[in-house]
Each structure stands twice: as C-alpha cells, then as structure tokens.
Enzyme design. Structure first.
Site, PDB file in Angstrom:
ATOM      1  N   CYS A 111     -29.424  -5.172  26.505  1.00 36.89           N
ATOM      2  CA  CYS A 111     -28.262  -4.304  26.272  1.00 36.89           C
ATOM      3  C   CYS A 111     -27.830  -4.277  24.812  1.00 36.89           C
ATOM      4  CB  CYS A 111     -27.102  -4.740  27.149  1.00 36.89           C
ATOM      5  SG  CYS A 111     -27.532  -4.650  28.881  1.00 36.89           S
ATOM      6  N   HIS A 252     -20.760  -1.250  24.886  1.00 35.91           N
ATOM      7  CA  HIS A 252     -21.810  -1.210  25.906  1.00 35.91           C
ATOM      8  C   HIS A 252     -21.141  -1.015  27.260  1.00 35.91           C
ATOM      9  CE1 HIS A 252     -25.193  -2.100  28.362  1.00 35.91           C
ATOM     10  NE2 HIS A 252     -24.712  -3.259  28.769  1.00 35.91           N
ATOM     11  N   ASN A 282     -24.827   1.533  33.973  1.00 41.57           N
ATOM     12  CA  ASN A 282     -25.321   0.759  32.831  1.00 41.57           C
ATOM     13  C   ASN A 282     -26.767   1.167  32.530  1.00 41.57           C
ATOM     14  OD1 ASN A 282     -26.225  -1.174  31.043  1.00 41.57           O
ATOM     15  ND2 ASN A 282     -25.497  -2.927  32.223  1.00 41.57           N
TER      16      ASN A 282
HETATM   17  O1  UT7 Z   1     -25.422  -5.208  30.792  1.00 38.15           O
HETATM   18  C1  UT7 Z   1     -25.990  -6.458  30.967  1.00 38.15           C
HETATM   19  C2  UT7 Z   1     -24.964  -7.498  31.085  1.00 38.15           C
HETATM   20  N1  UT7 Z   1     -24.400  -7.489  32.396  1.00 38.15           N
HETATM   21  C3  UT7 Z   1     -23.093  -7.511  32.569  1.00 38.15           C
HETATM   22  O2  UT7 Z   1     -22.342  -7.503  31.620  1.00 38.15           O
HETATM   23  C4  UT7 Z   1     -22.590  -7.623  33.988  1.00 38.15           C
HETATM   24  C5  UT7 Z   1     -21.530  -8.691  34.072  1.00 38.15           C
HETATM   25  N2  UT7 Z   1     -21.073  -8.926  35.425  1.00 38.15           N
HETATM   26  C6  UT7 Z   1     -20.334  -8.032  36.136  1.00 38.15           C
HETATM   27  O3  UT7 Z   1     -20.118  -6.920  35.684  1.00 38.15           O
HETATM   28  C7  UT7 Z   1     -19.746  -8.458  37.451  1.00 38.15           C
HETATM   29  O4  UT7 Z   1     -19.881  -9.852  37.586  1.00 38.15           O
HETATM   30  C8  UT7 Z   1     -20.404  -7.766  38.685  1.00 38.15           C
HETATM   31  C9  UT7 Z   1     -19.993  -6.290  38.739  1.00 38.15           C
HETATM   32  C10 UT7 Z   1     -21.918  -7.880  38.601  1.00 38.15           C
HETATM   33  C11 UT7 Z   1     -19.913  -8.429  39.974  1.00 38.15           C
HETATM   34  O5  UT7 Z   1     -18.488  -8.366  40.031  1.00 38.15           O
HETATM   35  P1  UT7 Z   1     -17.634  -9.685  40.358  1.00 38.15           P
HETATM   36  O6  UT7 Z   1     -16.232  -9.251  40.444  1.00 38.15           O
HETATM   37  O7  UT7 Z   1     -17.990 -10.704  39.326  1.00 38.15           O
HETATM   38  O8  UT7 Z   1     -18.148 -10.058  41.779  1.00 38.15           O
HETATM   39  P2  UT7 Z   1     -18.854 -11.412  42.244  1.00 38.15           P
HETATM   40  O9  UT7 Z   1     -20.235 -11.504  41.699  1.00 38.15           O
HETATM   41  O10 UT7 Z   1     -17.921 -12.545  42.007  1.00 38.15           O
HETATM   42  O11 UT7 Z   1     -18.940 -11.162  43.778  1.00 38.15           O
HETATM   43  C12 UT7 Z   1     -17.761 -11.057  44.599  1.00 38.15           C
HETATM   44  C13 UT7 Z   1     -18.191 -10.731  46.002  1.00 38.15           C
HETATM   45  C14 UT7 Z   1     -19.333 -11.625  46.505  1.00 38.15           C
HETATM   46  O12 UT7 Z   1     -19.131 -11.867  47.875  1.00 38.15           O
HETATM   47  P3  UT7 Z   1     -18.495 -13.250  48.384  1.00 38.15           P
HETATM   48  O13 UT7 Z   1     -19.419 -14.317  47.869  1.00 38.15           O
HETATM   49  O14 UT7 Z   1     -17.129 -13.319  47.751  1.00 38.15           O
HETATM   50  O15 UT7 Z   1     -18.480 -13.096  49.843  1.00 38.15           O
HETATM   51  C15 UT7 Z   1     -20.536 -10.752  46.341  1.00 38.15           C
HETATM   52  O16 UT7 Z   1     -21.582 -11.088  47.230  1.00 38.15           O
HETATM   53  O17 UT7 Z   1     -18.690  -9.387  46.055  1.00 38.15           O
HETATM   54  C16 UT7 Z   1     -19.979  -9.394  46.666  1.00 38.15           C
HETATM   55  N3  UT7 Z   1     -20.756  -8.303  46.133  1.00 38.15           N
HETATM   56  C17 UT7 Z   1     -20.685  -7.043  46.625  1.00 38.15           C
HETATM   57  N4  UT7 Z   1     -19.963  -6.521  47.635  1.00 38.15           N
HETATM   58  C18 UT7 Z   1     -20.092  -5.218  47.886  1.00 38.15           C
HETATM   59  C19 UT7 Z   1     -21.642  -8.309  45.110  1.00 38.15           C
HETATM   60  N5  UT7 Z   1     -22.149  -7.076  44.945  1.00 38.15           N
HETATM   61  C20 UT7 Z   1     -21.566  -6.268  45.870  1.00 38.15           C
HETATM   62  C21 UT7 Z   1     -21.686  -4.918  46.197  1.00 38.15           C
HETATM   63  N6  UT7 Z   1     -20.933  -4.424  47.200  1.00 38.15           N
HETATM   64  N7  UT7 Z   1     -22.504  -4.075  45.523  1.00 38.15           N
END
Ligand code: UT7
Length: 333
Positions: A111, A252, A282
């Site tokens: 990125c 980004h 992204n």
């Molecule tokens: O560009 C490259 C660099 N990348 C980034 O900068 C990405 C950085 N990370 C993020 O943007 C965020 O961490 C994400 C968007 C990837 C995830 O958001 P989050 O608020 O950090 O969610 P999380 O990973 O803490 O997950 C929360 C919950 C989990 O379920 P449990 O364990 O609480 O039951 C996940 O399994 O949300 C669940 N989850 C989803 N639920 C519905 C993860 N993906 C999804 C989904 N739909 N697509």
C-alpha cells in the site's frame, strides 16, 4: 530543480461489486462492511491483469499532456499483483502503451508502493537521470483474495492511477519532502504464504489456499492508526505547516477510521480529506494516484496547493509525502 506532476489519469474497471453481493455467500452484511471500513462498493477486473488497469491510465495521461508514447524515459509500476513474476509489469505496460524509449521496473511496497515510487522517480529527475517518468500504481487485488474469507474478500478492489513527473525550475512546486518508513516485523500480520521462492506453488499449496492474502486486521489497524498519523504530523511539523497551510490530505484508502484518525492528528477538518473508499475499496498501490486524479479532474486542485500523501501497508511500510501541486485546475471541468 524539483520534480512536479504535469499530468495524471486513472482507470477503474467497469464491473461494480456492491456489498450485498458478498451477503449471498459469506456471513457478512452491508451494514458491517460500511460501518467498519467505509466501503459501499468496489470494482473487480474480470479479464486481464494489472497491466490492463495501468495501460489505459497511461494512455490517457499522455493524451492529456499532449505527449507521444516515445517521449517517455522511464516507467515505474508499484504493485503487489504483477501480471506475472517476470517480465515486469512495467515491461508489459511499455509494450502495450508503445513507450518505445522507456526503461523501467516494478516496485513492491504494497500500500506504500506509490509513495516509494514517487520519491524514487522525483530523485531520479532531480539528479538529472531522467526527464519524464510515468509513476504508475495499481493492483488487481481480486486475483489474490480468498472468496471464502470474509475478513479480506470484502476489503479490496481493483484499479490504477498514473502521474507524469517532469522537472520544474520553480522550487516551490513539486515534491518537497518525504518520510518513508519500514518495519519488517510487520510481515507477520499481512502476507501471502506461498507462490514465492521460499514456498513455490505446488498442488498442495493450491489445495491449502496459500495463494491468498492473509491479514490480522486488528494488529494492522492498530499499527496503521499510529504509523500513518505520526508520519503525517511529522511532515507538517518539519515543514512548519499548520492545518491552514494544507489544501488536501490524500490518504491511502484502507479504512475510513484510519483516515479519520490521521486527519484528527493533523488537525484537519473533513472537507480537506479526499475519501473514495466508499466507491473503490482498497486498491493497494492504486489508492493515492486514483484519489489525486479524481481530485484534479473534478477541479478541486489548484496550482500551489499543498498536498500531504500518507499511507500504511504490508511490510510494514508507511510514509508521507509533501507535494505542491504545479498544474492549474482543468478548464473544461
Ligand atoms: O491496506 C493495507 C493495510 N490494511 C489495513 O490498513 C487494514 C487495517 N484493518 C482494518 O481495517 C480492520 O481491522 C478490519 C476492517 C480489517 C476489521 O475491522 P475490526 O473492527 O478491526 O474488526 P475485527 O477484526 O476486530 O473483527 C470484529 C468481528 C470479528 O468477530 P468476533 O471475533 O468478534 O466474533 C470478526 O470475525 O467482526 C468479524 N468480521 C466480520 N463480520 C462480518 C470480520 N470480517 C467480517 C465481515 N463481516 N466481513
């Protein structure tokens, strides 16, 4: 002498994939995707590779500048989804766009690839090693996403952008400053397991789905919020700029919450932050040049505007660039 942007263009494939598409086969929802990331839809390229995203943008960029393909010295392609390992996607773009007199190379920094490429190109121009460099950034992320993984499949899209860099004698314009960073320890949080020299593709790696993006989203999120915000504030401080001096933050586009945190740290109001993650997701190395091309073509960029470009991504790689816009707003738009 400085290196300034003298033309810009972008390309997005026509197929729009809305959040509701994923609801059909993944345990996810439009609501979750929008509130956690800011994404409403993205584009997927159905046929072809990353060169097919970059080449139309290159041709448009040349058309807008009124240059022939032979006028280009160098083409740099920032990407993590090259058409193939070799030849480089830069070589393929050179052939497809007819850049007969150009040499070039691919640059891999995920990125942050576009910022790394922009800095490299600017220094080549300042050193007198090249006159006209096409700095391209693009990714066909859909080619490395696991359709069964809701934690990654919904986040990314395909697209590309290009900027042409040329020398300017006006030192107040063009690339003014850059802070580029890397921490290889971040490699444990965002990667692809197989397909490289360490673990070449086998029937087993394919069966184990090891050719897809793996991300520990929460860990990347925490590092991104800190890294992108810090480096953006730092580039303001060391150039004695206040929020009033900045025309645009061009961040980004990985997550709206990371973008908001960066803008807050810089003391910038929302109307100075370019956001298009809602439309394109992204696109990795494509996000920053797509944002800039859209801004310029919508008439919102003016000569002398100070832009802070900021990114964070796999590696970890991150950074910030201070760019003074050198073009007048386009007349027809
Ligand atoms: O560009 C490259 C660099 N990348 C980034 O900068 C990405 C950085 N990370 C993020 O943007 C965020 O961490 C994400 C968007 C990837 C995830 O958001 P989050 O608020 O950090 O969610 P999380 O990973 O803490 O997950 C929360 C919950 C989990 O379920 P449990 O364990 O609480 O039951 C996940 O399994 O949300 C669940 N989850 C989803 N639920 C519905 C993860 N993906 C999804 C989904 N739909 N697509």
């Amino acid at each position: 002498m400085k290196a300034a942007v003298t033309a810009t263009a972008h390309y997005l494939p026509p197929d729009v994939i809305s959040n509701s598409y994923f609801e059909r086969f993944l345990d996810t929802s439009d609501e979750w995707i929008r509130t956690r990331t800011g994404i409403s839809e993205r584009r997927f390229l159905k046929q072809g590779g990353t060169s097919d995203l970059i080449t139309p943008a290159v041709k448009e960029c040349l058309r807008e500048r009124g240059l022939a393909p032979e006028d280009i010295d160098v083409v740099i392609v920032a990407t993590v989804t090259p058409d193939q390992f070799f030849p480089s996607t830069a070589a393929t773009v050179q052939r497809k766009a007819g850049l007969k007199n150009a040499w070039g190379f691919d640059l891999s920094a995920a990125c942050s690839g576009y910022l790394y490429a922009l800095f490299t190109a600017a220094k080549m121009i300042e050193a007198g090693g090249a006159k006209r460099i096409l700095v391209c950034g693009g990714d066909k992320m859909s080619s490395i996403l696991n359709p069964e993984d809701r934690t990654t499949y919904v986040l990314f899209g395909d697209g590309a952008g290009v900027m042409l860099l040329e020398a300017t004698e006006d030192d107040s314009l063009g690339l003014q400053d850059a802070i580029l960073c890397m921490d290889g320890a971040g490699g444990d949080y965002l990667y692809m397991t197989a397909g490289g020299s360490q673990k070449p593709a086998t029937a087993e790696t394919v069966a184990n789905k090891e050719h897809y993006v793996i991300q520990d989203g929460k860990s990347v999120f925490k590092s991104a919020v800190i890294g992108m915000a810090e480096v953006s504030a730092q580039i303001m401080e060391r150039n004695n700029l206040t929020a009033d001096d900045i025309a645009w933050l061009v961040p980004h586009q990985a997550n709206l919450r990371i973008i908001d945190a960066t803008a807050n740290r810089m003391g910038l109001s929302k109307d100075k932050v370019i956001v298009n993650i809602d439309k394109y997701g992204n696109t990795t190395a494509g996000t920053i040049p797509i944002c800039i091309s859209e801004l310029y073509h919508s008439g919102r960029l003016h000569k002398g505007d100070a832009l802070v470009l900021s990114s964070f991504g796999a590696g970890f790689t991150w950074g910030s660039i201070l760019l003074r816009w050198a073009l007048d707003a386009p007349k027809s738009e």
